[in-house]
Design a protein around this motif. Structure first.
Motif, PDB file in Angstrom:
ATOM      1  N   ARG A  33       0.831  -1.197   0.000  1.00  9.91           N
ATOM      2  CA  ARG A  33       0.000   0.000   0.000  1.00  9.91           C
ATOM      3  C   ARG A  33       0.870   1.253   0.000  1.00  9.91           C
ATOM      4  NH1 ARG A  33      -0.241   3.092   4.520  1.00  9.91           N
ATOM      5  NH2 ARG A  33       0.168   2.175   6.582  1.00  9.91           N
ATOM      6  N   SER A  34       0.312   2.332  -0.563  1.00  9.04           N
ATOM      7  CA  SER A  34       1.013   3.608  -0.548  1.00  9.04           C
ATOM      8  C   SER A  34       0.948   4.220   0.844  1.00  9.04           C
ATOM      9  CB  SER A  34       0.389   4.569  -1.560  1.00  9.04           C
ATOM     10  OG  SER A  34       0.607   4.129  -2.885  1.00  9.04           O
ATOM     11  N   LEU A  35       1.930   5.022   1.171  1.00  6.73           N
ATOM     12  CA  LEU A  35       1.938   5.722   2.452  1.00  6.73           C
ATOM     13  C   LEU A  35       1.044   6.949   2.379  1.00  6.73           C
ATOM     14  CD1 LEU A  35       5.766   5.685   3.291  1.00  6.73           C
ATOM     15  CD2 LEU A  35       4.024   4.030   3.965  1.00  6.73           C
ATOM     16  N   THR A  36       0.468   7.322   3.505  1.00  4.97           N
ATOM     17  CA  THR A  36      -0.272   8.576   3.584  1.00  4.97           C
ATOM     18  C   THR A  36       0.727   9.734   3.577  1.00  4.97           C
ATOM     19  OG1 THR A  36      -0.215   8.665   6.002  1.00  4.97           O
ATOM     20  CG2 THR A  36      -2.024   7.424   4.977  1.00  4.97           C
ATOM     21  N   LEU A  37       0.210  10.956   3.473  1.00  6.83           N
ATOM     22  CA  LEU A  37       1.101  12.117   3.495  1.00  6.83           C
ATOM     23  C   LEU A  37       1.855  12.203   4.818  1.00  6.83           C
ATOM     24  CD1 LEU A  37       2.194  14.694   2.233  1.00  6.83           C
ATOM     25  CD2 LEU A  37       0.168  15.898   3.078  1.00  6.83           C
ATOM     26  N   ALA A  38       1.161  11.973   5.924  1.00  4.78           N
ATOM     27  CA  ALA A  38       1.820  12.058   7.233  1.00  4.78           C
ATOM     28  C   ALA A  38       2.897  10.984   7.377  1.00  4.78           C
ATOM     29  CB  ALA A  38       0.785  11.923   8.346  1.00  4.78           C
ATOM     30  N   GLN A  60      -2.676  24.199  -1.903  1.00  5.29           N
ATOM     31  CA  GLN A  60      -2.124  23.971  -0.582  1.00  5.29           C
ATOM     32  C   GLN A  60      -3.072  23.084   0.217  1.00  5.29           C
ATOM     33  OE1 GLN A  60       0.814  24.996   0.516  1.00  5.29           O
ATOM     34  NE2 GLN A  60       1.314  26.136  -1.342  1.00  5.29           N
ATOM     35  N   VAL A  61      -2.510  22.109   0.904  1.00  8.53           N
ATOM     36  CA  VAL A  61      -3.325  21.258   1.757  1.00  8.53           C
ATOM     37  C   VAL A  61      -3.586  22.011   3.051  1.00  8.53           C
ATOM     38  CG1 VAL A  61      -3.427  19.084   2.999  1.00  8.53           C
ATOM     39  CG2 VAL A  61      -2.352  19.176   0.749  1.00  8.53           C
ATOM     40  N   SER A  62      -4.856  22.270   3.320  1.00 10.02           N
ATOM     41  CA  SER A  62      -5.196  23.117   4.461  1.00 10.02           C
ATOM     42  C   SER A  62      -4.929  22.407   5.779  1.00 10.02           C
ATOM     43  CB  SER A  62      -6.668  23.543   4.364  1.00 10.02           C
ATOM     44  OG  SER A  62      -7.502  22.390   4.317  1.00 10.02           O
ATOM     45  N   GLU A  63      -5.075  21.113   5.790  1.00  8.22           N
ATOM     46  CA  GLU A  63      -4.919  20.372   7.028  1.00  8.22           C
ATOM     47  C   GLU A  63      -3.482  19.902   7.189  1.00  8.22           C
ATOM     48  OE1 GLU A  63      -6.785  16.423   9.252  1.00  8.22           O
ATOM     49  OE2 GLU A  63      -7.550  17.099   7.315  1.00  8.22           O
ATOM     50  N   GLU A  64      -2.899  20.205   8.336  1.00  2.00           N
ATOM     51  CA  GLU A  64      -1.535  19.785   8.609  1.00  2.00           C
ATOM     52  C   GLU A  64      -1.501  18.275   8.826  1.00  2.00           C
ATOM     53  OE1 GLU A  64       2.580  20.407   9.280  1.00  2.00           O
ATOM     54  OE2 GLU A  64       1.014  21.770   8.556  1.00  2.00           O
ATOM     55  N   PRO A  65      -0.672  17.549   8.072  1.00  2.37           N
ATOM     56  CA  PRO A  65      -0.622  16.100   8.262  1.00  2.37           C
ATOM     57  C   PRO A  65       0.000  15.754   9.612  1.00  2.37           C
ATOM     58  CG  PRO A  65       1.085  16.801   6.722  1.00  2.37           C
ATOM     59  CD  PRO A  65       0.234  18.006   6.994  1.00  2.37           C
ATOM     60  N   ARG A  66      -0.688  14.938  10.363  1.00  5.79           N
ATOM     61  CA  ARG A  66      -0.204  14.533  11.676  1.00  5.79           C
ATOM     62  C   ARG A  66      -0.160  13.017  11.744  1.00  5.79           C
ATOM     63  NH1 ARG A  66       2.190  18.688  14.524  1.00  5.79           N
ATOM     64  NH2 ARG A  66       0.981  20.600  14.268  1.00  5.79           N
ATOM     65  N   ILE A  67       0.940  12.494  12.222  1.00  8.71           N
ATOM     66  CA  ILE A  67       1.074  11.052  12.352  1.00  8.71           C
ATOM     67  C   ILE A  67       0.377  10.614  13.632  1.00  8.71           C
ATOM     68  CG2 ILE A  67       3.274  11.077  13.604  1.00  8.71           C
ATOM     69  CD1 ILE A  67       2.557   8.723  10.698  1.00  8.71           C
ATOM     70  N   ALA A  68      -0.464   9.612  13.551  1.00  5.64           N
ATOM     71  CA  ALA A  68      -1.165   9.108  14.732  1.00  5.64           C
ATOM     72  C   ALA A  68      -0.173   8.428  15.667  1.00  5.64           C
ATOM     73  CB  ALA A  68      -2.253   8.131  14.305  1.00  5.64           C
ATOM     74  N   PRO A  69      -0.369   8.551  16.978  1.00  8.80           N
ATOM     75  CA  PRO A  69       0.558   7.907  17.922  1.00  8.80           C
ATOM     76  C   PRO A  69       0.679   6.402  17.694  1.00  8.80           C
ATOM     77  CG  PRO A  69      -0.857   9.457  19.070  1.00  8.80           C
ATOM     78  CD  PRO A  69      -1.373   9.375  17.679  1.00  8.80           C
ATOM     79  N   GLU A  70      -0.448   5.736  17.351  1.00  8.49           N
ATOM     80  CA  GLU A  70      -0.392   4.288  17.133  1.00  8.49           C
ATOM     81  C   GLU A  70       0.496   3.942  15.936  1.00  8.49           C
ATOM     82  OE1 GLU A  70      -4.355   5.485  16.732  1.00  8.49           O
ATOM     83  OE2 GLU A  70      -3.139   6.437  18.271  1.00  8.49           O
ATOM     84  N   VAL A  71       0.401   4.772  14.887  1.00  6.07           N
ATOM     85  CA  VAL A  71       1.208   4.531  13.685  1.00  6.07           C
ATOM     86  C   VAL A  71       2.690   4.718  14.000  1.00  6.07           C
ATOM     87  CG1 VAL A  71       1.669   5.286  11.322  1.00  6.07           C
ATOM     88  CG2 VAL A  71      -0.689   5.200  12.167  1.00  6.07           C
TER      89      VAL A  71
END
Length: 389
Positions: A227-232, A327-338
């Motif tokens: 699978r491809s990675l998400t932006l975060a 521009q992506v309005s939402e800042e990509p954040r990595i989930a703690p579980e990930v």
């Protein structure tokens, strides 16, 4: 454009050369899963693995992934032996890394060794605008440190468009790719398949028709590792790449702990959710890619190769979606579980076997050492203590 997917002659050696991000992993998994059923229909999948990547890299004289074992001629020779063992039966070999062959001499040698006049080349194509985000995150998984929009500018705006990833246009200037192979085998022995993403199983059905297989024999095989990675996730890895390179750590460490440890475990353990921000291509890049694709379609149409599917799909400009803005309005954040799964993957890889690197790391103080390496060292020391107890 043709819609008639005529079966290839019996005894054909079908060589699927990709390129990357055009459904190659999906078809390789389906062919390998059906490997034991294929001989009943006069077809063989001679490779002993889903994807004979090392053989293709060796044949094309291309380097391995960052830190991986260098492919040798033995990998290629073994695949040739497996193909030769199929005798007069139809056989199929698939690797997107065959698209990395740079010159006519290399292509001619591979074709001759695989069977000469029996070899038929299959090229699968998707729109550049869909390939680019997938290819960028794949480059990041191999150590790239450049952000997506900066990478797009290098690929689309900065001549000669070769840095920092010269393999991109060697693979994805599709007209030149088809032309290179047509010079060797002739246009009559090349089939170009336009992959329609709206028809998820269309590529499977095309392979079945070309090989004379019954309908629905080839089925998708779930593969979370592809699978491809998400932006975060990609941004987390890209920043880790900066730390890794900045501290001069050996490539073997990256292969073992990062790509095959942290990233692989994170992919298998975590599935993206609708809330995850995807990698979004800015409008200017989508339009530039579509313009280049239109040029490629025109050139391919003049070569006399068989094209299955609708070439217009390759240059279509998709309508803007909610995330397809400049521009992506939402800042990509990595989930703690990930993040936890990625860290665990690195620690598990370190515990599984020691990393033997050929290039010694430079001596550094604790304050000069990245947190990633400090965690690795701490993990090793803890394991040693546990084993002593």
């Amino acid at each position: 454009m043709e819609t008639d997917c005529t079966r290839l002659p019996a005894g054909t050696r079908l060589l699927h050369i990709g390129p990357h991000k055009t459904g190659t992993t999906s078809i390789q998994g389906a062919l390998f899963a059906a490997k034991d059923q294929l001989p009943a229909y006069g077809v063989e999948f001679p490779a002993h693995t889903r994807h004979p990547m090392e053989a293709a890299l060796a044949a094309c004289a291309r380097p391995a992934m960052m830190g991986d074992t260098v492919p040798t001629d033995r990998h290629w020779t073994k695949l040739l032996e497996q193909v030769g063992a199929t005798g007069k039966r139809t056989s199929v070999v698939s690797s997107e890394f065959f698209a990395d062959a740079e010159d006519d001499a290399t292509i001619a040698r591979m074709v001759e060794q695989l069977g000469g006049d029996r070899v038929h080349i299959l090229v699968t194509l998707r729109p550049l605008a869909k390939i680019m985000p997938s290819q960028w995150q794949q480059y990041v998984q191999n150590g790239l440190r450049l952000g997506y929009e900066d990478w797009l500018k290098h690929m689309l705006k900065k001549a000669p468009y070769e840095k920092p990833t010269p393999s991109f246009w060697r693979r994805h200037r599709h007209d030149r790719l088809v032309e290179r192979w047509a010079r060797v085998v002739g246009p009559e022995r090349i089939t170009v398949v336009v992959v329609d993403d709206r028809d998820r199983d269309g590529l499977m059905r095309t392979f079945e028709s070309l090989l004379g297989l019954p309908d629905n024999l080839l089925q998708p095989v779930p593969d979370a590792a592809n699978r491809s990675l998400t932006l975060a996730e990609t941004e987390m890895l890209r920043n880790l790449n900066k730390e890794f390179r900045g501290n001069g750590l050996p490539d073997e460490l990256y292969s073992k702990l990062i790509r095959n440890g942290a990233v692989m475990h994170m992919k298998n353990a975590c599935s993206p959710t609708p809330q995850d921000v995807k990698i979004s291509t800015p409008r200017w890049a989508v339009e530039a890619a579509a313009g280049t694709a239109a040029e490629m379609i025109d050139r391919i149409a003049q070569m006399g190769v068989r094209v299955l599917g609708d070439p217009a799909l390759l240059s279509a400009v998709p309508k803007p979606s909610g995330q397809a803005s400049e521009q992506v309005s939402e800042e990509p954040r990595i989930a703690p579980e990930v993040a936890a799964q990625a860290l665990y993957g690195a620690l598990a890889a370190a515990a599984a076997a020691p990393v033997r690197h050929t290039t010694p790391a430079k001596a550094r103080t604790v304050h000069q050492t990245s947190s990633v390496e400090l965690v690795k060292v701490l993990g090793h020391r803890c394991l040693k203590k546990l084993r002593r107890h």
